[in-house]
Write a protein that holds these residues in place. Structure first.
Motif: not given
Length: 143
Positions: A35, A52, A55-56
């Motif tokens: 990331l 992030e 979300k991943e």
């Protein structure tokens, strides 16, 4: 096949970078490294990286994100920028340079080191030497 081979090479590169920095290439570190470094040079906060990661689909705690960012910084993979007491940014560009900080959005942008001239620095305390100078130019949308 090409995409998979490219992904495998990228994973191997990240694993090698972590090992070269003296860090074990754990699943969580590799996921965060992807990331952080998979999008080119950028500035990020721990809170933004945690969002992030969620979300991943990475399963990790906010503490793991903070610890990993600080471990990467200590290993020389990231540069920590203390914008003010409320905001700490982590920069993937570890070379000497300065920053614009947009006070409206919180976005940070690089200024090349040669783009800023600093003169008449004070004499450091006895037994100390100047390691560097970081300039943060705060900007705001014009009225």
């Amino acid at each position: 096949m090409n995409a998979q081979t490219s992904t495998q090479r990228h994973d191997a590169f990240l694993r090698e970078q972590l090992q070269r920095a003296g860090l074990r290439a754990t699943r969580q570190r590799l996921g965060l490294a992807e990331l952080i470094f998979g999008q080119g040079e950028r500035h990020l906060t721990a809170e933004g990286l945690y969002a992030e990661a969620l979300k991943e689909g990475l399963r990790l705690s906010q503490t793991t994100v903070y610890n990993t960012l600080h471990q990467f910084t200590e290993a020389g993979l990231l540069r920590e920028i203390l914008a003010d007491p409320r905001r700490i940014y982590f920069d993937t560009n570890v070379d000497p340079h300065h920053h614009f900080l947009d006070e409206d959005t919180g976005d940070m942008e690089d200024i090349p080191a040669e783009g800023v001239s600093v003169s008449a620095l004070p004499t450091p305390p006895d037994g100390k030497s100047i390691e560097g100078v970081d300039v943060i130019v705060r900007v705001r949308r014009s009225a």
